[in-house]
Design a protein around this motif. Structure first.
Motif, short mmCIF file in Angstrom:
data_model
loop_
_atom_site.label_atom_id
_atom_site.label_comp_id
_atom_site.label_asym_id
_atom_site.label_seq_id
_atom_site.Cartn_x
_atom_site.Cartn_y
_atom_site.Cartn_z
N GLU A 11 6.07 -26.99 2.54
CA GLU A 11 6.04 -28.23 3.33
C GLU A 11 5.76 -29.44 2.45
O GLU A 11 6.42 -30.49 2.57
CB GLU A 11 4.97 -28.11 4.42
N VAL A 12 4.80 -29.32 1.56
CA VAL A 12 4.43 -30.44 0.69
C VAL A 12 5.56 -30.80 -0.25
O VAL A 12 5.91 -31.98 -0.40
CB VAL A 12 3.15 -30.09 -0.11
N VAL A 13 6.15 -29.81 -0.90
CA VAL A 13 7.15 -30.07 -1.93
C VAL A 13 8.47 -30.52 -1.33
O VAL A 13 9.11 -31.47 -1.82
CB VAL A 13 7.35 -28.81 -2.80
N GLN A 14 8.90 -29.89 -0.25
CA GLN A 14 10.22 -30.19 0.30
C GLN A 14 10.21 -31.37 1.27
O GLN A 14 11.15 -32.16 1.29
CB GLN A 14 10.78 -28.95 1.00
N ASP A 15 9.16 -31.48 2.07
CA ASP A 15 9.15 -32.50 3.12
C ASP A 15 8.42 -33.78 2.74
O ASP A 15 8.62 -34.82 3.38
CB ASP A 15 8.52 -31.94 4.41
N ALA A 16 7.53 -33.72 1.74
CA ALA A 16 6.73 -34.88 1.34
C ALA A 16 6.15 -35.59 2.56
O ALA A 16 6.45 -36.76 2.82
CB ALA A 16 7.56 -35.84 0.51
N GLU A 157 -3.14 -43.16 0.72
CA GLU A 157 -2.37 -43.75 1.83
C GLU A 157 -3.29 -44.24 2.94
O GLU A 157 -2.99 -44.07 4.13
CB GLU A 157 -1.34 -42.75 2.36
N LEU A 182 -1.16 -32.29 -3.15
CA LEU A 182 -0.21 -33.03 -2.30
C LEU A 182 1.09 -33.35 -3.03
O LEU A 182 1.94 -34.05 -2.47
CB LEU A 182 -0.88 -34.33 -1.81
N ASN A 183 1.24 -32.85 -4.26
CA ASN A 183 2.48 -33.03 -5.02
C ASN A 183 2.83 -34.51 -5.19
O ASN A 183 3.97 -34.93 -4.96
CB ASN A 183 3.65 -32.29 -4.35
N LEU A 184 1.86 -35.29 -5.63
CA LEU A 184 2.03 -36.73 -5.79
C LEU A 184 2.20 -37.09 -7.26
O LEU A 184 1.89 -36.31 -8.15
CB LEU A 184 0.81 -37.47 -5.22
N CYS A 185 2.69 -38.30 -7.51
CA CYS A 185 2.79 -38.82 -8.87
C CYS A 185 1.47 -39.46 -9.27
O CYS A 185 0.72 -39.95 -8.43
CB CYS A 185 3.91 -39.86 -8.96
#
Length: 222
Positions: A11-16, A157, A182-185
């Motif tokens: 969910e985190v990686v694909q849907d952001a 956010e 959360l797979n963020l930059c």
């Protein structure tokens, strides 16, 4: 949380997903314990323990490098580090070492760390709501530089994801873990500081260093 990891990661990686929506779906994830566990699932490394232990390991090396820095950056680092001469508190030393690291790398920790007085709740609430990614620090009115903050938290956010952390350095570690969770930059304004966290402190992908971080690492080990 272990059983649902693969589903959550997909969910985190694909849907952001929007952070507020993700928190509503996975509220149990947003504790210090679970962020440590999630980071371990993703990287196989202990987050909190390794981040702080490696920071302590390199403190003497960083102080040596800081002392050799000239110009405006060197003067700023020396002013930043002055409170550590008045206290033996390990958290205080870690906090100022990290601020000094940012200055050394020509970055500004104030872009990430926002400080508020405990008497001004409305200002703090407004600031937190407007924060894209960062740490907030609540201090008592009239607090000295060596006094512990009343509260440290992590915001992404505009959502307060963690609070009541014991120090700013602990907040840095938790934010680093949340970026992976959360797979963020990394924040662009502090990309070299976070690269140092990843590749020097945590020894992740450590063979591919930017010239700036590579130079710092070499000077630390001389």
């Amino acid at each position: 949380m272990q059983k649902t990891f693969s589903y959550r990661r997909q969910e985190v990686v694909q849907d952001a997903p929007v952070i507020s929506e993700f928190v509503n779906r996975w509220p149990a994830l947003f504790t210090v314990r679970e962020i440590n566990e999630e980071f371990m699932r993703i990287t196989t490394l202990p987050l909190q323990a390794k981040f702080l232990a490696q920071l302590d390991k390199y403190t003497a090396n960083l102080l040596k490098v800081f002392s050799n820095r000239g110009g405006a950056a060197g003067r700023k680092i020396r002013l930043l580090m002055a409170p550590t001469a008045k206290s033996e508190d390990i958290d205080l030393k870690r906090d100022y070492i990290l601020r000094g690291l940012c200055v050394y790398l020509n970055e500004d920790s104030d872009t990430l760390i926002k400080e508020y007085l405990n008497a001004n709740h409305e200002e703090a609430e407004r600031g937190i709501a407007q924060t894209t990614m960062g740490l907030y620090v609540i201090r008592k009115n009239g607090a000295d530089a060596v006094d512990k903050p009343e509260d440290v938290g992590v915001v992404i956010e505009g959502v307060e994801l963690l609070h009541n952390l014991q120090s700013v350095s602990f907040g840095w570690a938790m934010l680093f873990g949340l970026i992976y969770t959360l797979n963020l930059c990394y924040p662009q304004e502090l990309k070299f500081t976070f690269e140092f966290f990843q590749k020097v402190l945590m020894n992740m992908d450590s063979k591919k260093l930017s010239p700036k971080v590579q130079t710092l690492k070499i000077r630390m080990l001389q």
